[in-house]
Design a protein around this motif. Structure first.
Motif, PDB file in Angstrom:
ATOM      1  N   LEU A   1       0.816  -1.220   0.000  1.00  0.00           N
ATOM      2  CA  LEU A   1       0.000   0.000   0.000  1.00  0.00           C
ATOM      3  C   LEU A   1       0.845   1.264   0.000  1.00  0.00           C
ATOM      4  CD1 LEU A   1      -2.697   1.486   0.206  1.00  0.00           C
ATOM      5  CD2 LEU A   1      -2.593   1.179   2.687  1.00  0.00           C
ATOM      6  N   ILE A   2       1.791   1.342   0.938  1.00  0.00           N
ATOM      7  CA  ILE A   2       2.596   2.557   1.060  1.00  0.00           C
ATOM      8  C   ILE A   2       3.487   2.738  -0.163  1.00  0.00           C
ATOM      9  CG2 ILE A   2       4.395   3.699   2.409  1.00  0.00           C
ATOM     10  CD1 ILE A   2       3.206   2.395   4.898  1.00  0.00           C
ATOM     11  N   GLY A   3       4.152   1.657  -0.569  1.00  0.00           N
ATOM     12  CA  GLY A   3       5.032   1.734  -1.731  1.00  0.00           C
ATOM     13  C   GLY A   3       4.297   2.172  -2.980  1.00  0.00           C
ATOM     14  N   ALA A   4       3.115   1.613  -3.189  1.00  0.00           N
ATOM     15  CA  ALA A   4       2.349   1.930  -4.400  1.00  0.00           C
ATOM     16  C   ALA A   4       1.882   3.373  -4.408  1.00  0.00           C
ATOM     17  CB  ALA A   4       1.152   0.988  -4.508  1.00  0.00           C
ATOM     18  N   THR A   5       1.359   3.858  -3.291  1.00  0.00           N
ATOM     19  CA  THR A   5       0.842   5.226  -3.259  1.00  0.00           C
ATOM     20  C   THR A   5       1.966   6.255  -3.362  1.00  0.00           C
ATOM     21  OG1 THR A   5       0.802   5.101  -0.841  1.00  0.00           O
ATOM     22  CG2 THR A   5      -1.265   4.660  -1.996  1.00  0.00           C
ATOM     23  N   VAL A   6       3.123   5.951  -2.787  1.00  0.00           N
ATOM     24  CA  VAL A   6       4.251   6.884  -2.854  1.00  0.00           C
ATOM     25  C   VAL A   6       4.869   6.888  -4.251  1.00  0.00           C
ATOM     26  CG1 VAL A   6       6.555   7.395  -1.973  1.00  0.00           C
ATOM     27  CG2 VAL A   6       4.748   6.734  -0.396  1.00  0.00           C
ATOM     28  N   LEU A   7       4.976   5.721  -4.859  1.00  0.00           N
ATOM     29  CA  LEU A   7       5.643   5.613  -6.157  1.00  0.00           C
ATOM     30  C   LEU A   7       4.788   6.097  -7.327  1.00  0.00           C
ATOM     31  CD1 LEU A   7       7.368   2.135  -5.806  1.00  0.00           C
ATOM     32  CD2 LEU A   7       8.525   4.322  -6.082  1.00  0.00           C
ATOM     33  N   ALA A   8       3.478   6.044  -7.199  1.00  0.00           N
ATOM     34  CA  ALA A   8       2.593   6.335  -8.324  1.00  0.00           C
ATOM     35  C   ALA A   8       2.888   7.665  -9.026  1.00  0.00           C
ATOM     36  CB  ALA A   8       1.132   6.276  -7.876  1.00  0.00           C
ATOM     37  N   PRO A   9       2.983   8.794  -8.308  1.00  0.00           N
ATOM     38  CA  PRO A   9       3.240  10.065  -9.014  1.00  0.00           C
ATOM     39  C   PRO A   9       4.576  10.081  -9.744  1.00  0.00           C
ATOM     40  CG  PRO A   9       2.487  10.451  -6.768  1.00  0.00           C
ATOM     41  CD  PRO A   9       2.791   8.997  -6.864  1.00  0.00           C
TER      42      PRO A   9
END
Length: 201
Positions: free
Chosen positions: A145-153
């Motif tokens: 969850l954290i990795g995906a939301t941080v990396l997305a932008p």
């Protein structure tokens, strides 16, 4: 993965393995910036703890800076991107600053938080549809969850930069690493299906 949290190839290969379909990537290019902006609008309305100094600077009706949760959020993201890939992070800065300043200014209007919340929810729906209908698999946030939301932008930013010719060697290496990651995921899924079939027989 935690041991390689600052390794740009590992992080982008992880995220890229969930975004290999061109339609899904295009959906993310449109809606990830919208998600960030609407989050910043909503975060700008949250009360800031008293130990954080009050900083307010209004440029005009459309650009405003407050030291609030949206600003802290943006600062942490940008700091992480600079660790991953400094040049790309520097090129991302103008977009990040404009997003933050416009979101903070917009948050001060009547009813704007509700508008942002609706747009935020709609952007999540669009991305889930992209994963379900185009990509054919669950989004990365279900696994990290954290990795995906941080990396997305940053992933979206780099995809656009790669289209414009940014660091072709890095792009080629990333495409190769994403292919390997997808192959590992498919193998694990196949092993799981075979194990389930053997168990039920």
């Amino acid at each position: 993965m935690p041991s390689k949290i600052f390794d740009v190839n590992t992080q982008l290969a992880f995220y890229g393995a969930y975004h290999s379909n061109k339609i899904n990537v295009m959906i993310h290019m449109v809606f990830v910036p919208v998600l960030i902006w609407t989050f910043q609008v909503m975060a700008s309305s949250l009360a800031v703890p008293s130990f954080i100094p009050e900083v307010h600077y209004t440029l005009n009706n459309y650009l405003r800076f407050d030291l609030n949760f949206a600003a802290i959020h943006a600062g942490l993201y940008i700091a992480y991107y600079f660790i991953l890939e400094p040049t790309a992070a520097l090129l991302y800065m103008p977009q990040a600053i404009i997003s933050l300043l416009t979101a903070t200014a917009y948050s001060k209007g009547s009813g704007h938080i509700t508008n942002a919340a609706i747009l935020h929810a709609g952007s999540w729906v669009a991305q889930f549809l992209g994963h379900g209908l185009a990509e054919g698999r669950a989004p990365a946030l279900f696994d990290n969850l954290i990795g995906a939301t941080v990396l997305a932008p940053f992933f979206v930013h780099l995809e656009i930069m790669f289209m414009l010719g940014y660091k072709p060697e890095m792009h080629k290496r990333l495409v190769n690493d994403v292919g390997k990651e997808i192959a590992k995921i498919r193998k694990a899924q196949g092993d799981k299906r075979r194990a389930a079939a053997a168990k039920s027989s």
